[in-house]
Design a protein around this motif. Sequence first.
Motif, PDB file in Angstrom:
ATOM      1  N   LYS A   1      -4.321  14.376   0.068  1.00  0.00           N
ATOM      2  CA  LYS A   1      -2.862  14.237   0.190  1.00  0.00           C
ATOM      3  C   LYS A   1      -2.397  12.940  -0.455  1.00  0.00           C
ATOM      4  CE  LYS A   1       0.791  13.772   3.674  1.00  0.00           C
ATOM      5  NZ  LYS A   1       1.249  12.397   3.457  1.00  0.00           N
ATOM      6  N   GLU A   2      -3.035  11.832  -0.111  1.00  0.00           N
ATOM      7  CA  GLU A   2      -2.600  10.544  -0.650  1.00  0.00           C
ATOM      8  C   GLU A   2      -2.786  10.485  -2.163  1.00  0.00           C
ATOM      9  OE1 GLU A   2      -0.917   8.362   0.934  1.00  0.00           O
ATOM     10  OE2 GLU A   2      -1.129   9.226   2.947  1.00  0.00           O
ATOM     11  N   LEU A   3      -3.903  11.032  -2.642  1.00  0.00           N
ATOM     12  CA  LEU A   3      -4.164  10.962  -4.080  1.00  0.00           C
ATOM     13  C   LEU A   3      -3.203  11.859  -4.861  1.00  0.00           C
ATOM     14  CD1 LEU A   3      -8.089  10.856  -4.164  1.00  0.00           C
ATOM     15  CD2 LEU A   3      -6.459   8.949  -4.240  1.00  0.00           C
TER      16      LEU A   3
ATOM     17  N   GLU B   1      -0.200  12.689  -3.880  1.00  0.00           N
ATOM     18  CA  GLU B   1       1.108  12.019  -3.832  1.00  0.00           C
ATOM     19  C   GLU B   1       1.187  10.915  -4.876  1.00  0.00           C
ATOM     20  OE1 GLU B   1       2.206  10.676   0.052  1.00  0.00           O
ATOM     21  OE2 GLU B   1       2.598  12.708   0.771  1.00  0.00           O
ATOM     22  N   ASN B   2       0.109  10.159  -5.029  1.00  0.00           N
ATOM     23  CA  ASN B   2       0.108   9.106  -6.045  1.00  0.00           C
ATOM     24  C   ASN B   2       0.266   9.700  -7.442  1.00  0.00           C
ATOM     25  OD1 ASN B   2      -0.093   7.019  -4.267  1.00  0.00           O
ATOM     26  ND2 ASN B   2      -2.305   6.702  -4.529  1.00  0.00           N
ATOM     27  N   ALA B   3      -0.400  10.838  -7.664  1.00  0.00           N
ATOM     28  CA  ALA B   3      -0.309  11.481  -8.977  1.00  0.00           C
ATOM     29  C   ALA B   3       1.130  11.937  -9.248  1.00  0.00           C
ATOM     30  CB  ALA B   3      -1.263  12.671  -9.043  1.00  0.00           C
TER      31      ALA B   3
ATOM     32  N   SER C   1       3.749  -0.544  -6.008  1.00  0.00           N
ATOM     33  CA  SER C   1       4.721  -0.774  -7.075  1.00  0.00           C
ATOM     34  C   SER C   1       6.030  -0.048  -6.751  1.00  0.00           C
ATOM     35  CB  SER C   1       4.157  -0.236  -8.394  1.00  0.00           C
ATOM     36  OG  SER C   1       3.814   1.139  -8.239  1.00  0.00           O
ATOM     37  N   LYS C   2       6.115   0.514  -5.526  1.00  0.00           N
ATOM     38  CA  LYS C   2       7.235   1.418  -5.257  1.00  0.00           C
ATOM     39  C   LYS C   2       8.312   0.817  -4.360  1.00  0.00           C
ATOM     40  CE  LYS C   2       3.706   4.849  -5.794  1.00  0.00           C
ATOM     41  NZ  LYS C   2       2.807   5.823  -5.182  1.00  0.00           N
ATOM     42  N   LEU C   3       8.082  -0.381  -3.918  1.00  0.00           N
ATOM     43  CA  LEU C   3       8.990  -0.966  -2.935  1.00  0.00           C
ATOM     44  C   LEU C   3       8.840  -2.473  -2.996  1.00  0.00           C
ATOM     45  CD1 LEU C   3      10.146   0.175   0.184  1.00  0.00           C
ATOM     46  CD2 LEU C   3       8.198  -1.209   0.765  1.00  0.00           C
TER      47      LEU C   3
ATOM     48  N   LEU D   1       6.964   9.355  -3.008  1.00  0.00           N
ATOM     49  CA  LEU D   1       6.225   9.849  -1.842  1.00  0.00           C
ATOM     50  C   LEU D   1       5.502   8.693  -1.149  1.00  0.00           C
ATOM     51  CD1 LEU D   1       4.902  13.134  -3.435  1.00  0.00           C
ATOM     52  CD2 LEU D   1       6.633  12.912  -1.661  1.00  0.00           C
ATOM     53  N   GLY D   2       4.949   7.791  -1.941  1.00  0.00           N
ATOM     54  CA  GLY D   2       4.285   6.621  -1.360  1.00  0.00           C
ATOM     55  C   GLY D   2       5.249   5.464  -1.273  1.00  0.00           C
ATOM     56  N   PHE D   3       4.945   4.482  -0.478  1.00  0.00           N
ATOM     57  CA  PHE D   3       5.745   3.259  -0.413  1.00  0.00           C
ATOM     58  C   PHE D   3       5.081   2.229   0.505  1.00  0.00           C
ATOM     59  CE2 PHE D   3       7.308   6.162   2.805  1.00  0.00           C
ATOM     60  CZ  PHE D   3       7.330   5.388   3.950  1.00  0.00           C
TER      61      PHE D   3
ATOM     62  N   GLU E   1      -0.756   1.572   1.360  1.00  0.00           N
ATOM     63  CA  GLU E   1      -1.908   1.571   2.258  1.00  0.00           C
ATOM     64  C   GLU E   1      -3.002   2.535   1.835  1.00  0.00           C
ATOM     65  OE1 GLU E   1      -0.361   0.601   6.713  1.00  0.00           O
ATOM     66  OE2 GLU E   1      -0.109   2.657   6.005  1.00  0.00           O
ATOM     67  N   ALA E   2      -2.638   3.537   1.029  1.00  0.00           N
ATOM     68  CA  ALA E   2      -3.558   4.647   0.818  1.00  0.00           C
ATOM     69  C   ALA E   2      -4.856   4.224   0.131  1.00  0.00           C
ATOM     70  CB  ALA E   2      -2.867   5.758   0.045  1.00  0.00           C
ATOM     71  N   LEU E   3      -4.730   3.604  -1.046  1.00  0.00           N
ATOM     72  CA  LEU E   3      -5.959   3.250  -1.765  1.00  0.00           C
ATOM     73  C   LEU E   3      -6.809   2.288  -0.947  1.00  0.00           C
ATOM     74  CD1 LEU E   3      -4.851   2.963  -5.519  1.00  0.00           C
ATOM     75  CD2 LEU E   3      -5.935   4.873  -4.318  1.00  0.00           C
TER      76      LEU E   3
HETATM   77 MG    MG Z   1       0.276   6.346  -2.338  1.00  0.00          MG
END
Ligand code: MG
Length: 583
Positions: free
Chosen positions: A28-30, A32-34, A78-80, A92-94, A97-99
């Motif tokens: 899911k996280e990967l 979303e990053n894509a 890089s999103k916030l 989707l990310g912000f 934390e995911a990586l």
């Molecule tokens: Mg992410």
Amino acid sequence: MPIRVLTDEVAAKIAAGEVIERPASVIKELVENAIDAGASSIHVEARQGGRRLMRVADDGCGIASDEVEVAFARHATSKLQSVEDLEHIATLGFRGEALASIAAVSQVTLLTRAEDEEVGTRLRVEGAHVVRREPYGHPRGTTVSVENLFYNVPARLKFLRTDATERKHIDNLVVRYAMAYPQCQIVLENDGRLTFRSPGSGSLLDVLIEVYGLEAAQSMIAIGSVDEDQDRQIHVSGYASPPEAHRSNREHITLFVNGRWIQDRGLTFAVEQAYHTLLPEGRHPLAVLRIELPPDQVDVNVHPTKSEVKFQRQSAAFRAVQRAVREALVAQVPIPEAWRPAAQWGSEGWQERRGILVGAGAAGAALDLIPRRGGEATQPWFPETGPARTEKLPPLRVLGQLAQTYIIAEGPQGMYLIDQHAAHERVLYEQLLAGQDGANVPSQTLLEALPVELTPGQSEELDEWLEPLHRLGFEVEPFGGTTVLLRAVPVILARTDVRASLTSILDELAAGEEPLAEEMDARAAAAACKRGAVKAGQTLALEEMQALIRQLEETTLPRTCPHGRPTMVLLSQTWMEREFGRR
Ligand code: MG
Ligand code: ADP
């Protein structure tokens, strides 16, 4: 034990536990990053339900070589930048934390190249430590491989289910993202075998065909194109199953809010409510809905996995979903049949009979429809309007009136009883809302301005209501105290008790909790139509009935009144034949 600050490593593993619960959470996280990286193609690979290996490759923007390490730092994104940015998150990310979380509990290899770089980068991270970094040739985009998930967290490893179960979670997840992003081609490979591929055509229906099969997908009911008027701030689109294709659980109700798959009991219930009286007890519909609203009206920062959101106006979201689905169902589900669930109208041979019936109905077309009311020539009840016949209704030939309340008509499948008040309400309602778009609703000036006494509550809210009232065709001005002067009224209300009509519309406006412009307009219009429409108990001439039916045919949702009651029921010929012993 004395109190001690945990080591970074322990803290990181604990934090990772919130984001990464099982292999599917990594995917899911990967993915979303894509998607955030603008990928148009995403390749997902899993081995042994993701335990052994998960790999997500995208053709997105890539990561610049001097940023690859920091991408793995906790709270690096890089999103916030600021807290204010949280109010209008479009990615989707912000949380950044995911990586970091994934790297804390597995062995990660990152391959990436940004657009403007000649050579890419390869980074190997194990248990949150960079163990190797080197230049690496890679097409533009990013490939993240995650091996041996939870190798260093035995407690979590123990809780993983069988490979088959974990794989199912991954399958479901990939399919959801494919539905949310039909413009992106998403491919899933499990243990070396291709198990799912979305076409990436941009059409949700194409994805549904891939997921549910051609026949099931084509029988789905399209949501959203029907009525965007009522609530432009919350837009709902997608597909829902026809009532006959129900499921045993709610798992097939899939919801996306601004492109994010979410779980929300309230909105799931809204979908089910839309099927009220249409499904057998204990059965559930299948639906894929995209809910779009301004980002500042929804809080996505509720949970580390971001799968729950908070709506600023929960009840408005609920209503928007319920109404969009309900209206699509109402428009596309057969006319209710007395005595028996309806057969599909539009099936056997009604096209052939249509010509004959339409010809018969057209007889009154040229008549001047002046109602007989004390010899006064006022507006006809049902003025003729242009052709533009749609085929949402079968062609109907008017035979007469029953109990001064119902119009009896012949149609392709038998006898149709039309509720004259409900039908006229629907006609007026759509005319009024259409008129508001063009900003010229026919209004009639009163010979003498009429003072109307409001309740203190009503006069307090009056400022807010002047606009919607004006759009409806009212001219109202404050006259001091709780009195207003009524100078003009909508034409459709000209022959009602205008004072009472105004009061009842104000009551209706006061009953709505959400002062949304479109919402107020719709409520006010529905209230006006209730007052203005022809009543039960009123005798109608044949020509008037014919004109009403023709106008009803031109509406968008001819089968219900604005309040959701049916405008007509069918007494089918099949039923008659059975009753008369002909079959
Ligand atoms: Mg992410
Ligand atoms: P978040 O997505 O919340 O920002 P992540 O830990 O998932 O946090 O990712 C950290 C950063 O790494 C992202 O903000 C992004 O800049 C970069 N990144 C991660 N994955 C990708 C990818 N597939 N393509 C491009 N950049 C990526």
